[in-house]
Design a protein around this motif. Structure first.
Motif, PDB file in Angstrom:
ATOM      1  N   GLU A 190      -9.145  19.639 -11.655  1.00 16.78           N
ATOM      2  CA  GLU A 190      -8.640  19.560 -10.186  1.00 16.78           C
ATOM      3  C   GLU A 190      -7.929  18.474 -10.191  1.00 16.78           C
ATOM      4  O   GLU A 190      -7.992  17.236 -10.433  1.00 16.78           O
ATOM      5  N   SER A 191      -6.742  18.404  -9.436  1.00 21.80           N
ATOM      6  CA  SER A 191      -5.803  17.476  -9.351  1.00 21.80           C
ATOM      7  C   SER A 191      -5.644  17.254  -7.636  1.00 21.80           C
ATOM      8  O   SER A 191      -5.229  18.284  -7.095  1.00 21.80           O
ATOM      9  N   LEU A 192      -5.461  16.114  -7.414  1.00 20.69           N
ATOM     10  CA  LEU A 192      -5.239  15.962  -6.070  1.00 20.69           C
ATOM     11  C   LEU A 192      -4.140  14.762  -5.791  1.00 20.69           C
ATOM     12  O   LEU A 192      -4.051  13.819  -6.426  1.00 20.69           O
ATOM     13  N   VAL A 193      -3.311  15.074  -4.653  1.00 19.05           N
ATOM     14  CA  VAL A 193      -2.262  13.851  -4.020  1.00 19.05           C
ATOM     15  C   VAL A 193      -2.899  13.630  -2.636  1.00 19.05           C
ATOM     16  O   VAL A 193      -3.040  14.334  -2.068  1.00 19.05           O
ATOM     17  N   VAL A 194      -3.021  12.205  -2.575  1.00 20.54           N
ATOM     18  CA  VAL A 194      -3.857  11.674  -1.505  1.00 20.54           C
ATOM     19  C   VAL A 194      -2.796  10.625  -0.865  1.00 20.54           C
ATOM     20  O   VAL A 194      -2.193   9.935  -1.222  1.00 20.54           O
ATOM     21  N   ARG A 195      -2.804  10.928   0.714  1.00 19.71           N
ATOM     22  CA  ARG A 195      -2.060  10.176   1.602  1.00 19.71           C
ATOM     23  C   ARG A 195      -2.969   9.464   2.363  1.00 19.71           C
ATOM     24  O   ARG A 195      -3.886  10.284   3.255  1.00 19.71           O
ATOM     25  N   VAL A 196      -3.111   8.286   2.394  1.00 22.00           N
ATOM     26  CA  VAL A 196      -3.894   7.621   3.559  1.00 22.00           C
ATOM     27  C   VAL A 196      -3.029   7.199   4.613  1.00 22.00           C
ATOM     28  O   VAL A 196      -2.121   6.255   4.622  1.00 22.00           O
ATOM     29  N   TYR A 197      -3.518   7.768   5.760  1.00 23.52           N
ATOM     30  CA  TYR A 197      -2.958   7.288   7.203  1.00 23.52           C
ATOM     31  C   TYR A 197      -3.839   6.390   8.058  1.00 23.52           C
ATOM     32  O   TYR A 197      -4.901   7.124   8.249  1.00 23.52           O
ATOM     33  N   MET A 198      -3.291   5.409   8.702  1.00 19.53           N
ATOM     34  CA  MET A 198      -4.419   4.520   9.275  1.00 19.53           C
ATOM     35  C   MET A 198      -3.847   4.058  10.603  1.00 19.53           C
ATOM     36  O   MET A 198      -4.344   3.218  11.433  1.00 19.53           O
ATOM     37  N   LYS A 199      -2.824   4.388  11.123  1.00 24.07           N
ATOM     38  CA  LYS A 199      -2.066   4.098  12.345  1.00 24.07           C
ATOM     39  C   LYS A 199      -2.889   4.720  13.311  1.00 24.07           C
ATOM     40  O   LYS A 199      -3.328   5.919  13.492  1.00 24.07           O
ATOM     41  N   SER A 200      -3.170   3.938  14.700  1.00 20.94           N
ATOM     42  CA  SER A 200      -3.887   4.405  15.901  1.00 20.94           C
ATOM     43  C   SER A 200      -3.005   5.287  16.502  1.00 20.94           C
ATOM     44  O   SER A 200      -1.490   5.454  16.607  1.00 20.94           O
ATOM     45  N   GLY A 201      -3.628   6.315  17.044  1.00 17.63           N
ATOM     46  CA  GLY A 201      -2.653   7.216  17.888  1.00 17.63           C
ATOM     47  C   GLY A 201      -2.552   8.448  17.370  1.00 17.63           C
ATOM     48  O   GLY A 201      -3.246   9.063  16.397  1.00 17.63           O
ATOM     49  N   ARG A 202      -1.763   9.561  17.651  1.00 11.82           N
ATOM     50  CA  ARG A 202      -1.708  10.973  17.464  1.00 11.82           C
ATOM     51  C   ARG A 202      -1.059  11.006  15.862  1.00 11.82           C
ATOM     52  O   ARG A 202      -0.021  10.239  15.692  1.00 11.82           O
ATOM     53  N   VAL A 203      -1.607  11.679  14.859  1.00 12.39           N
ATOM     54  CA  VAL A 203      -0.847  11.862  13.596  1.00 12.39           C
ATOM     55  C   VAL A 203       0.422  12.913  13.809  1.00 12.39           C
ATOM     56  O   VAL A 203       0.185  13.901  14.264  1.00 12.39           O
ATOM     57  N   PRO A 204       1.496  12.374  13.462  1.00 17.05           N
ATOM     58  CA  PRO A 204       2.611  13.097  13.475  1.00 17.05           C
ATOM     59  C   PRO A 204       2.403  14.472  12.572  1.00 17.05           C
ATOM     60  O   PRO A 204       1.911  14.424  11.396  1.00 17.05           O
ATOM     61  N   VAL A 205       3.272  15.630  13.028  1.00 16.07           N
ATOM     62  CA  VAL A 205       3.176  16.778  12.096  1.00 16.07           C
ATOM     63  C   VAL A 205       3.976  16.542  10.866  1.00 16.07           C
ATOM     64  O   VAL A 205       3.678  16.989   9.786  1.00 16.07           O
ATOM     65  N   SER A 206       4.872  15.623  11.083  1.00 12.84           N
ATOM     66  CA  SER A 206       5.854  15.131   9.663  1.00 12.84           C
ATOM     67  C   SER A 206       5.020  14.714   8.596  1.00 12.84           C
ATOM     68  O   SER A 206       5.470  14.998   7.297  1.00 12.84           O
ATOM     69  N   ILE A 207       3.963  14.025   8.987  1.00 12.25           N
ATOM     70  CA  ILE A 207       3.281  13.470   7.589  1.00 12.25           C
ATOM     71  C   ILE A 207       2.497  14.591   7.112  1.00 12.25           C
ATOM     72  O   ILE A 207       2.533  14.655   5.581  1.00 12.25           O
TER      73      ILE A 207
END
Length: 115
Positions: free
Chosen positions: A54-71
């Motif tokens: 099993e292989s994962l690619v992980v992105r950590v998002y930590m900004k307050s507010g709404r998460v943009p769809v582009s992420i």
């Protein structure tokens, strides 16, 4: 149960990479092999994790507010043959129904990490 070696490596990750390292350390303690690609929060993919095929690619998002769809779209395109995972750090990032829909459509798994 983590071995002493896994615990040592997890501490080292957390100390070196900050928040991204804490999340990577959590995956390390869960038995994944971890390779930090880019420790900066603005990176498309922060680290790769794998175990037993099993292989994962992980992105950590930590900004307050709404998460943009582009992420979600950027993470899905950068994943290659691995499973993309978006980790929301803390209670600051908020999800909208549009982001959840896009994540389901692109196969991006969303997890929340609090420490």
């Amino acid at each position: 149960m983590a071995t002493a070696r896994e615990a040592f490596e997890a501490k080292k990750l957390a100390a070196r990479y900050g928040v991204v390292g804490k999340v990577a350390a959590g995956y390390r303690m869960a038995g994944y092999e971890v390779e930090v690609v880019d420790g900066s929060p603005e990176a498309t993919a922060n680290f790769k994790a794998w175990r037993r095929g099993e292989s994962l690619v992980v992105r950590v998002y930590m900004k307050s507010g709404r998460v943009p769809v582009s992420i979600v779209e950027e993470l899905a395109s950068a994943s290659g043959g691995s499973k993309p995972v978006l980790v929301l750090y803390g209670s600051g990032p908020k999800l909208t129904s549009e982001v959840l829909e896009k994540a389901r459509e692109l196969g991006v798994s969303i997890r929340r990490f609090r420490s």
